[in-house]
Design a protein around this motif. Structure first.
Motif, PDB file in Angstrom:
ATOM      1  N   SER A   1      -9.639  -2.963   2.644  1.00 17.91           N
ATOM      2  CA  SER A   1      -8.400  -3.542   2.100  1.00 17.91           C
ATOM      3  C   SER A   1      -7.432  -3.991   3.189  1.00 17.91           C
ATOM      4  O   SER A   1      -6.492  -4.742   2.905  1.00 17.91           O
ATOM      5  N   GLY A   2      -7.639  -3.519   4.400  1.00 13.94           N
ATOM      6  CA  GLY A   2      -6.719  -3.848   5.483  1.00 13.94           C
ATOM      7  C   GLY A   2      -5.623  -2.834   5.670  1.00 13.94           C
ATOM      8  O   GLY A   2      -4.757  -3.009   6.533  1.00 13.94           O
ATOM      9  N   TYR A   3      -5.630  -1.764   4.876  1.00 17.85           N
ATOM     10  CA  TYR A   3      -4.638  -0.694   4.991  1.00 17.85           C
ATOM     11  C   TYR A   3      -5.374   0.648   5.130  1.00 17.85           C
ATOM     12  O   TYR A   3      -5.451   1.438   4.181  1.00 17.85           O
ATOM     13  N   PRO A   4      -5.966   0.914   6.299  1.00 19.47           N
ATOM     14  CA  PRO A   4      -6.725   2.163   6.489  1.00 19.47           C
ATOM     15  C   PRO A   4      -5.860   3.394   6.238  1.00 19.47           C
ATOM     16  O   PRO A   4      -4.705   3.459   6.658  1.00 19.47           O
ATOM     17  N   GLY A   5      -6.433   4.355   5.509  1.00 19.24           N
ATOM     18  CA  GLY A   5      -5.718   5.590   5.236  1.00 19.24           C
ATOM     19  C   GLY A   5      -4.671   5.490   4.155  1.00 19.24           C
ATOM     20  O   GLY A   5      -4.002   6.489   3.854  1.00 19.24           O
ATOM     21  N   GLN A   6      -4.521   4.304   3.547  1.00 22.35           N
ATOM     22  CA  GLN A   6      -3.539   4.124   2.492  1.00 22.35           C
ATOM     23  C   GLN A   6      -4.249   3.745   1.186  1.00 22.35           C
ATOM     24  O   GLN A   6      -5.429   3.412   1.183  1.00 22.35           O
ATOM     25  N   ILE A   7      -3.522   3.809   0.087  1.00 18.65           N
ATOM     26  CA  ILE A   7      -4.133   3.538  -1.216  1.00 18.65           C
ATOM     27  C   ILE A   7      -3.382   2.415  -1.925  1.00 18.65           C
ATOM     28  O   ILE A   7      -2.251   2.087  -1.576  1.00 18.65           O
ATOM     29  N   THR A   8      -4.049   1.844  -2.927  1.00 22.06           N
ATOM     30  CA  THR A   8      -3.441   0.769  -3.720  1.00 22.06           C
ATOM     31  C   THR A   8      -2.530   1.325  -4.800  1.00 22.06           C
ATOM     32  O   THR A   8      -1.456   0.773  -5.072  1.00 22.06           O
ATOM     33  N   GLY A   9      -2.968   2.400  -5.448  1.00 24.05           N
ATOM     34  CA  GLY A   9      -2.188   2.936  -6.558  1.00 24.05           C
ATOM     35  C   GLY A   9      -2.647   4.313  -6.969  1.00 24.05           C
ATOM     36  O   GLY A   9      -3.562   4.896  -6.374  1.00 24.05           O
TER      37      GLY A   9
ATOM     38  N   LEU B   1      11.300   5.133  -9.515  1.00 20.88           N
ATOM     39  CA  LEU B   1      10.642   4.711  -8.279  1.00 20.88           C
ATOM     40  C   LEU B   1      11.351   3.508  -7.669  1.00 20.88           C
ATOM     41  O   LEU B   1      12.037   2.755  -8.368  1.00 20.88           O
ATOM     42  N   PRO B   2      11.174   3.284  -6.358  1.00 15.75           N
ATOM     43  CA  PRO B   2      11.784   2.113  -5.702  1.00 15.75           C
ATOM     44  C   PRO B   2      11.249   0.799  -6.264  1.00 15.75           C
ATOM     45  O   PRO B   2      10.250   0.764  -6.980  1.00 15.75           O
ATOM     46  N   ALA B   3      11.883  -0.296  -5.878  1.00 12.34           N
ATOM     47  CA  ALA B   3      11.570  -1.603  -6.453  1.00 12.34           C
ATOM     48  C   ALA B   3      10.198  -2.120  -6.048  1.00 12.34           C
ATOM     49  O   ALA B   3       9.646  -2.998  -6.717  1.00 12.34           O
ATOM     50  N   ASP B   4       9.613  -1.606  -4.952  1.00  9.37           N
ATOM     51  CA  ASP B   4       8.306  -2.098  -4.513  1.00  9.37           C
ATOM     52  C   ASP B   4       7.166  -1.607  -5.392  1.00  9.37           C
ATOM     53  O   ASP B   4       6.033  -2.071  -5.251  1.00  9.37           O
TER      54      ASP B   4
ATOM     55  N   ALA C   1       0.853  -1.194   0.000  1.00 14.54           N
ATOM     56  CA  ALA C   1       0.000   0.000   0.000  1.00 14.54           C
ATOM     57  C   ALA C   1       0.883   1.236   0.000  1.00 14.54           C
ATOM     58  O   ALA C   1       2.052   1.194   0.408  1.00 14.54           O
ATOM     59  N   ILE C   2       0.324   2.331  -0.456  1.00 11.76           N
ATOM     60  CA  ILE C   2       1.066   3.594  -0.532  1.00 11.76           C
ATOM     61  C   ILE C   2       0.657   4.460   0.646  1.00 11.76           C
ATOM     62  O   ILE C   2      -0.524   4.819   0.787  1.00 11.76           O
ATOM     63  N   GLU C   3       1.622   4.816   1.478  1.00  9.57           N
ATOM     64  CA  GLU C   3       1.313   5.541   2.711  1.00  9.57           C
ATOM     65  C   GLU C   3       1.164   7.036   2.486  1.00  9.57           C
ATOM     66  O   GLU C   3       0.355   7.692   3.132  1.00  9.57           O
ATOM     67  N   GLN C   4       1.950   7.607   1.611  1.00  5.33           N
ATOM     68  CA  GLN C   4       1.921   9.055   1.383  1.00  5.33           C
ATOM     69  C   GLN C   4       1.594   9.328  -0.093  1.00  5.33           C
ATOM     70  O   GLN C   4       2.480   9.644  -0.889  1.00  5.33           O
TER      71      GLN C   4
END
Length: 409
Positions: free
Chosen positions: A210-218, A240-243, A73-76
């Motif tokens: 999704s199980g990641y509150p406040g975060q996004i998929t893409g 971008l980083p490898a993830d 998930a993307i935090e920021q």
């Protein structure tokens, strides 16, 4: 330049009905073949262009042209979106949460591809607001237990607006799936195959599931050139980083696009053969006219007409028949292309049938778009074929000797 008498004689031979019955019949047949060939080719190419337009504007107006994902998930997202917008070919970017789930109503179940969207930013990268009543996305953002489903999903579940349904989200491992009761806020009808599996939720609600509150998929991207989308994704992935990983519409809908263009090319080639066959009927017509008019040709030769002028007369005749057939075919093709969509819709309403099913075709109606360049290609090709097939009969006419032609007159 053509002298006046060459043009007048050639025109008279072309439009005159004072031939033998067989010559007149074959002449009408060759003209009708040109009309049908040109008209059908313009119609079919317009329909194929319509499919291409619907794919670009409707399907890719709702589904992402390009997207950047994270393996978890993307935090920021704000920082990532700002970075992505720096690419010169990225016009806009918006966050989303993507889930796979099931919708259940009574004993019916339908799989769905769920997108959690940000109502404030979605309009910058998507045409969704055009397919929904005004203010729907704002209502979706403020309602925690609301969902928008495609028309195909609604038909599978037999639900309408305001009905309550169950949303089931599978969880990795042996954990029990997440179940949420939601109500149908609106039914999305884009007249495309995406209506069969698409569901929309508020981005915060989807993130909780999704199980990641406040975060996004893409992050969804809108690019200035659809065909540059794969290259844009590759360029971005290098920074971008490898993830992170990316995808473009060529991976999700590229097969449909290639099929449309392959069908357009194949059908176009077949219909060009119809035009060619009709044009070669013109050869038969002109040869029979040459035989029918041997006496006239001999008289013209004795009056001083040269072989070049005799050739020009029959070239004028062949060109005139080609021009008449192509012109009528042009009008017929444009008329059919303009009215084919409402005509097919009328037939579907009268007989209660649907010719294009969304589970087979990418859209549920027959589109049409007249492209001037394609029409010009058809017309120019038909006229050129008519011109070149007239050369041999005209050459045969120029070789007629007056003494042989008038011997038994």
């Amino acid at each position: 330049m053509l002298s006046r008498y060459i043009f007048l004689v050639g025109t008279r031979y072309g439009i005159s009905h004072r031939h033998s019955h067989l010559v007149s019949f074959i002449s009408r047949l060759s003209t009708a073949g040109l009309i049908i060939g040109v008209g059908l080719l313009i119609l079919v190419m317009s329909i194929m262009n319509g499919f291409d337009k619907e794919l670009r504007e409707n399907i890719l107006g709702v589904m992402p042209q390009a997207a950047i994902y994270h393996r978890h998930a993307i935090e920021q997202p704000e920082q990532l979106i700002a970075e992505l917008k720096k690419h010169p070919q990225v016009l806009a970017a918006s966050p989303f949460v993507q889930l796979q789930g099931l919708l259940s109503h009574q004993k019916r179940v339908a799989p769905v591809n769920i997108f959690g969207i940000d109502a404030a930013q979605e309009h910058t990268t998507s045409k969704l607001p055009q397919f929904l009543p005004e203010g729907t996305l704002e209502k979706l953002a403020s309602a925690e237990a609301a969902i928008i489903i495609g028309r195909g999903v609604a038909e599978k579940l037999n639900v309408q607006v305001a009905d309550t349904i169950s949303l089931i989200i599978p969880v990795e491992g042996n954990a029990a799936p997440k179940i949420k009761v939601v109500h149908v806020l609106e039914v999305l009808n884009t007249h495309t195959d995406i209506d069969n599996a698409l569901a929309l939720m508020a981005i915060d609600t989807a993130a909780e599931l999704s199980g990641y509150p406040g975060q996004i998929t893409g992050v969804r991207l809108k690019v200035d050139d659809l065909f540059a989308a794969p290259q844009v994704v590759r360029d971005i992935m290098q920074t971008l980083p490898a993830d992170y990983y990316g995808s473009s519409w060529m991976r999700t809908h590229g097969g449909i696009y290639q099929s449309i263009h392959m069908s357009k090319n194949m059908v176009g080639m077949l219909l060009f053969l119809i035009i060619a066959i009709a044009a070669f009927n013109l050869v038969s017509t002109l040869i029979m006219v040459v035989v029918d008019k041997q006496g006239d040709i001999a008289i013209l030769r004795t009056m001083g007409a040269s072989t070049t002028e005799i050739m020009a007369i029959f070239m004028v005749q062949g060109g005139l028949i080609g021009l008449i057939g192509t012109s009528i075919g042009l009008v017929l093709g444009i008329t059919l292309s303009y009215f084919v969509t409402p005509l097919v819709q009328l037939i579907e309403r009268i007989f209660g049938v649907q010719y294009l099913q969304s589970d087979v075709y990418p859209i549920t109606y027959l589109p049409s778009e007249i492209v001037a360049g394609d029409v010009a290609k058809v017309v120019i090709t038909a006229l050129l074929i008519s011109f070149f097939v007239s050369l041999y009969p005209a050459w045969r006419a120029s070789k007629i000797q007056p003494a042989d032609a008038l011997r038994y007159e």
